[in-house]
Design a protein around this motif. Structure first.
Motif, PDB file in Angstrom:
ATOM      1  N   THR A 106       0.813  -1.215   0.000  1.00 48.54           N
ATOM      2  CA  THR A 106       0.000   0.000   0.000  1.00 48.54           C
ATOM      3  C   THR A 106       0.844   1.262   0.000  1.00 48.54           C
ATOM      4  N   VAL A 107       2.142   1.139   0.103  1.00 45.61           N
ATOM      5  CA  VAL A 107       3.025   2.299   0.241  1.00 45.61           C
ATOM      6  C   VAL A 107       3.985   2.358  -0.945  1.00 45.61           C
ATOM      7  N   GLY A 108       4.055   3.493  -1.613  1.00 45.25           N
ATOM      8  CA  GLY A 108       5.019   3.675  -2.690  1.00 45.25           C
ATOM      9  C   GLY A 108       4.633   2.956  -3.960  1.00 45.25           C
ATOM     10  N   ALA A 109       5.644   2.418  -4.649  1.00 42.06           N
ATOM     11  CA  ALA A 109       5.448   1.819  -5.966  1.00 42.06           C
ATOM     12  C   ALA A 109       4.441   0.675  -5.931  1.00 42.06           C
ATOM     13  N   TYR A 114      -0.869  -1.608  -7.237  1.00 43.21           N
ATOM     14  CA  TYR A 114      -2.051  -2.247  -6.670  1.00 43.21           C
ATOM     15  C   TYR A 114      -3.291  -1.398  -6.954  1.00 43.21           C
ATOM     16  N   GLY A 115      -3.160  -0.085  -6.768  1.00 42.85           N
ATOM     17  CA  GLY A 115      -4.278   0.811  -7.012  1.00 42.85           C
ATOM     18  C   GLY A 115      -4.706   0.828  -8.471  1.00 42.85           C
ATOM     19  N   PRO A 144      -5.504   0.020  -1.787  1.00 41.12           N
ATOM     20  CA  PRO A 144      -5.184   1.055  -0.796  1.00 41.12           C
ATOM     21  C   PRO A 144      -6.469   1.772  -0.353  1.00 41.12           C
ATOM     22  N   ALA A 145      -6.819   1.650   0.922  1.00 40.64           N
ATOM     23  CA  ALA A 145      -8.162   1.948   1.413  1.00 40.64           C
ATOM     24  C   ALA A 145      -8.601   3.386   1.164  1.00 40.64           C
ATOM     25  N   GLY A 146      -7.741   4.364   1.439  1.00 42.90           N
ATOM     26  CA  GLY A 146      -8.133   5.752   1.221  1.00 42.90           C
ATOM     27  C   GLY A 146      -8.350   6.064  -0.241  1.00 42.90           C
TER      28      GLY A 146
END
Length: 449
Positions: A106-109, A114-115, A144-146
């Motif tokens: 969920t963070v970075g690349a 994933y998004g 990624p939830a947000g």
């Protein structure tokens, strides 16, 4: 429950089983595209229900691979899908790591990749919910939830609410470290999903955070205190969400992740593949197999970051405490029965954080009742916090736009703008690597050559 064959579904069902209040959930429909996974999780849920004191009162479980069938007549839609499965997660991680970049899911690349493949599916689901179950509330835990929650807003409005257990878990651990009653403490927390800070612990009209920051022994008594270290926390004047370890200690975490034989995604892929296969062979032992697999999964959570910080093994209290499933249950009860609750959720900003516009999805404390979730007043972000939040929000929105349009240049911008990716050339190689290895991202391939 979308993603009803997912490994963590039994956590949510266990929370529903424990709810003995009037007007509790009476039926659950599991939706998934994979019938084998559905059958395995259905077996786990049946055995959970059979082991309760009154199995006749357990929510009735049905399973289907038809989305519209799952949605009809529902009051709440719990979304926890993983587009591309854990196989996709391993690619998210490996492409980044091979280019010397962190590849966390969920963070970075890794989060951007994933998004890009998740958002088209999430928005398609939102359109079906709006058409088939327009009165339903969507509780989004899809990562990624947000970002996913913000992408669903145009179709569902404020009837989609994102949840995560990290902020409430942080607040609870910090409160308990000082001996405070966690249920009576207000957590002044703000940021984005997996990018926020605890800036206050208010109880009895007093902010207890300064006392906690000054007490090295208390800081060493919980996960984030050990993860970030007393000196750095005092410098910040706040306690970051555990995922900020990837930003504050990026070089060390990257080295730790590159040194292990298996990435987190590969570990989970192998572990869960074994679980589903073994459950198919031994359906009568489904619950026992799930419990054993879950214990191993939880004990190894963020293991590389804890090794970097020499934080030791994960605290047993963190593993046994209720997580996102309790947040989901509290949210559903508050809406369904107008039981006023205070929860940290992903909702529209609505002026809460002045550095972001009203429609930006932020992660802040909210009051919840039958009308939904409304953000509460929190202290404003510092320049450092606002700068990081604004940069990552720009990445999120570029990712949302790229997923909607299929624009390679917009997707490239998302990679290049992320604080953990330090070169446009690296961003280009990342996008090319993902487009080559992930069929869902083939549209982003370079048209040159």
């Amino acid at each position: 429950m979308l993603g009803g064959g997912g490994f963590r579904v039994p956590l949510v069902y266990q929370a529903l089983l424990s709810d003995r209040g009037e007007g509790r959930i009476t039926s659950v429909t599991l939706y998934d595209t994979d019938r084998t996974r559905l059958d395995a999780i259905t077996a786990v849920l049946k055995q959970q229900a059979d082991r309760t004191d009154d199995s006749s009162s357990a929510p009735v479980v049905t399973a289907t691979t038809d989305l519209d069938e799952a949605l009809r007549g529902t009051d709440f839609v719990f979304s926890a899908i993983r587009v591309g499965g854990l196989e996709g997660r391993t690619v998210d991680e490996r492409v980044a790591l091979d280019l010397g970049v962190l590849g966390q899911e969920t963070v970075g690349a890794g989060g951007i990749a994933y998004g890009l493949r998740t958002l088209p599916v999430a928005t398609a689901v939102a359109r079906r919910v709006a058409a088939v179950a327009p009165e339903a509330w969507v509780i989004n835990f899809t990562n990624p939830a947000g970002m996913v929650t913000e992408a669903m807003l145009p179709y569902l409005g404020d009837r989609v609410i994102g949840i995560c257990d990290s902020p409430s878990g942080l607040g609870r651990r910090a409160a308990l470290a000082l001996g405070l009653d966690a249920s009576q403490t207000f957590y002044d927390y703000a940021g984005l999903n997996h990018l926020g800070w605890l800036r206050g612990l208010q109880s009895g009209g007093v902010d207890h955070l300064p006392k906690l920051l000054a007490d090295s022994e208390s800081l060493g008594d919980f996960e984030e205190g050990r993860l970030f270290g007393a000196s750095w926390l005092r410098s910040l004047g706040a306690i970051p969400n555990e995922y900020l370890h990837y930003y504050y200690f990026a070089r060390e975490t990257l080295a730790a992740v590159q040194s292990v034989e298996k990435t987190r995604g590969k570990f989970l892929l192998d572990q869960q593949s074994d679980f589903y296969a073994e459950t198919t062979r031994r359906p009568g032992d489904a619950l026992e197999l799930w419990q054993k697999t879950r214990a191993e999964r939880e004990s190894t959570y963020m293991v590389e970051s804890r090794e970097v910080a020499d934080a030791g093994e994960r605290d047993e209290r963190d593993m046994s405490a209720g997580g996102y499933e309790q947040v989901a249950l509290s949210l559903m009860r508050a809406i369904a029965h107008n039981e006023r609750a205070s929860l940290i959720l992903n909702v529209r900003n609505r002026g809460t954080l002045r550095h972001l516009d009203d429609d930006a999805v932020v992660e802040v404390p909210c009051t919840v009742d039958a009308n939904g979730a409304r953000p509460l007043t929190v202290s404003q972000l510092t320049d450092h916090q606002a700068g990081l939040v604004s940069a990552v929000k720009a990445v999120e929105r570029s990712t949302i736009e790229a997923a909607a349009t299929g624009s390679r240049s917009t997707a490239l911008r998302a990679f290049a703008w992320h604080p953990l990716i330090d070169s446009v050339n690296t961003a280009t190689k990342l996008l090319d690597g993902y487009a080559e290895r992930l069929p869902d991202l083939a549209a982003y391939r370079s048209r040159i050559g």
